[in-house]
Design a protein around this motif. Structure first.
Motif, PDB file in Angstrom:
ATOM      1  N   PHE A 205      45.741  40.749  30.483  1.00 55.57           N
ATOM      2  CA  PHE A 205      46.744  41.661  31.020  1.00 55.57           C
ATOM      3  C   PHE A 205      46.909  41.310  32.493  1.00 55.57           C
ATOM      4  O   PHE A 205      45.947  41.355  33.261  1.00 55.57           O
ATOM      5  CB  PHE A 205      46.304  43.118  30.860  1.00 55.57           C
ATOM      6  N   PRO A 206      48.124  40.947  32.920  1.00 54.44           N
ATOM      7  CA  PRO A 206      48.323  40.385  34.264  1.00 54.44           C
ATOM      8  C   PRO A 206      47.707  41.210  35.393  1.00 54.44           C
ATOM      9  O   PRO A 206      48.007  42.388  35.549  1.00 54.44           O
ATOM     10  CB  PRO A 206      49.848  40.341  34.379  1.00 54.44           C
ATOM     11  N   PHE A 207      46.810  40.578  36.126  1.00 55.89           N
ATOM     12  CA  PHE A 207      46.199  41.116  37.341  1.00 55.89           C
ATOM     13  C   PHE A 207      45.357  42.377  37.121  1.00 55.89           C
ATOM     14  O   PHE A 207      45.046  43.097  38.070  1.00 55.89           O
ATOM     15  CB  PHE A 207      47.255  41.363  38.424  1.00 55.89           C
ATOM     16  N   ALA A 208      44.963  42.638  35.874  1.00 51.93           N
ATOM     17  CA  ALA A 208      44.094  43.783  35.607  1.00 51.93           C
ATOM     18  C   ALA A 208      42.698  43.541  36.161  1.00 51.93           C
ATOM     19  O   ALA A 208      41.977  44.491  36.503  1.00 51.93           O
ATOM     20  CB  ALA A 208      44.020  44.055  34.109  1.00 51.93           C
ATOM     21  N   THR A 209      42.299  42.281  36.247  1.00 49.89           N
ATOM     22  CA  THR A 209      40.960  41.933  36.719  1.00 49.89           C
ATOM     23  C   THR A 209      41.050  40.774  37.701  1.00 49.89           C
ATOM     24  O   THR A 209      42.003  39.983  37.670  1.00 49.89           O
ATOM     25  CB  THR A 209      40.045  41.507  35.552  1.00 49.89           C
ATOM     26  N   ARG A 210      40.032  40.674  38.537  1.00 47.58           N
ATOM     27  CA  ARG A 210      39.912  39.508  39.406  1.00 47.58           C
ATOM     28  C   ARG A 210      38.646  38.727  39.081  1.00 47.58           C
ATOM     29  O   ARG A 210      38.611  37.509  39.194  1.00 47.58           O
ATOM     30  CB  ARG A 210      39.897  39.930  40.878  1.00 47.58           C
ATOM     31  N   TYR A 211      37.594  39.434  38.665  1.00 48.35           N
ATOM     32  CA  TYR A 211      36.321  38.802  38.336  1.00 48.35           C
ATOM     33  C   TYR A 211      35.854  39.272  36.961  1.00 48.35           C
ATOM     34  O   TYR A 211      36.271  40.331  36.473  1.00 48.35           O
ATOM     35  CB  TYR A 211      35.251  39.162  39.373  1.00 48.35           C
TER      36      TYR A 211
END
Length: 349
Positions: A115-121
């Motif tokens: 899901f776009p940009f839901a997480t960074r790490y």
């Protein structure tokens, strides 16, 4: 990176077999022999050697003859798009996949996968599930689905775009590129002219070699190198659409209920072991291969164009949030989590 064998030894994972056999009944009563399960993963065999095989081997060894899980890879028993239906009707006893790829009929399926940009790490995923209510939301959603039990969600790798011949140095370069990828990210990226293509996982490499595909938007660097796609692709876009994939384990409810509590607990423990293995494998591999990998040239989008992509994701979030009250709760959790991470600062953001 240490060899897979060394990693398994350090992680305490067994080397028992999870050999596939001919089709049998989904469940065999323990009184007449060990419980038999069939589990199919979304992944092909080269990737499955990391994302699930160590867990199944460990479980079969620790089950001590009381239960045996037969492991099948992408499309071996049923097409990946039919995984949910096969799980629900008992053809499969368990599945490892994201919701979007297997067409899960719940209103949160769009969040499975990338899901776009839901997480960074990668650690963002368990943090969201354990501290921001996603565990409760997932359990609630699947409680409304007959004969399917959601067990656990963990993190996989970030999403990058790898291309065979055409480098991506601007959003315009995406226009018309045919890429193999997961549904939600593909829908978002189609805004820039990218064309998502769905084919069997094992056919992807040949499709890139023959020109049927221009690349993949399916994984990060670790997978691209592990499964051989880095040998075919010349370019890797360094901008990551999201930091970690949401992947889940599911069981056929009737099959799950026939498993005694101590083996249910063992299965859940080895799922956690699998989450840990993947976190380390991906986290170490992504950084190492971006720096030391020599098979693909790294490219990037201009800062102003990348800022536009990030801005466009906000509209995508709001669109999805309006699709159902429960989807809105997930997006709200994402927003709260992102705000807290920004406020926390280093090392979170």
């Amino acid at each position: 990176m240490a060899s897979r064998r060394t990693f398994l030894r350090r992680a305490g994972l067994g080397a028992g077999a999870a050999a596939a056999s001919t089709l049998a009944a989904p469940y065999v009563n323990a009184q007449s022999g060990p419980i038999k399960w069939r589990l199919q993963t979304y992944s092909g065999a080269p990737l499955g050697a990391h994302v699930i095989k160590p867990q199944i081997e460990a479980f079969n060894k620790a089950a001590n003859g009381e239960m045996e899980i037969e492991l099948y890879y992408a499309d071996q028993l049923v097409p990946t798009a039919d995984l949910f239906r096969a799980l629900q009707n008992g053809t499969l006893d368990a599945v490892q996949s994201d919701e979007a790829t297997m067409a899960s009929p719940v209103d949160i399926s769009v969040f499975g996968g990338y899901f776009p940009f839901a997480t960074r790490y990668s650690l963002d995923v368990p943090a969201l599930f354990h501290y921001y209510g996603l565990n409760d939301i997932w359990a609630e959603a699947y409680s409304e689905v007959e004969n399917v039990t959601w067990l656990s969600t963990g993190a996989w790798d970030p999403l990058h775009i790898f291309t065979v011949e055409k480098p991506i140095r601007s959003l315009a370069d995406m226009n018309g590129l045919r890429v193999f990828g997961v549904p939600t990210a593909g829908k978002f990226l189609s805004k820039y002219g990218l064309v998502p293509v769905t084919i069997p996982w094992d056919d992807v490499e040949v499709a890139m070699q023959t020109g049927e595909l221009d690349g993949v938007a399916w994984c990060g660097f670790t997978e691209a190198y592990e499964v051989g796609w880095a040998d075919v692709c010349q370019y890797a876009l360094g901008n990551s659409i999201t930091g970690a994939w949401f992947g889940s384990y599911f069981a056929n409810t009737a099959s799950w209920d026939k498993v005694p509590p101590h083996l249910q607990e063992l299965f859940k423990v080895t799922i956690d072991q699998s989450h840990y293995y993947r976190d380390v494998w991906y986290w170490g591999g992504e950084a190492k291969l971006r720096v030391e990998g020599e098979k693909m040239e790294l490219t990037s989008l201009p800062p102003e164009e990348w800022a536009q992509v990030v801005k466009d994701a906000e509209g995508f979030w709001d669109e999805v949030a309006g699709s159902s009250p429960r989807a809105g709760r997930v997006v709200e959790a994402f927003k709260k989590y992102a705000a807290n991470m920004e406020k926390a600062g280093y090392p979170y953001r």
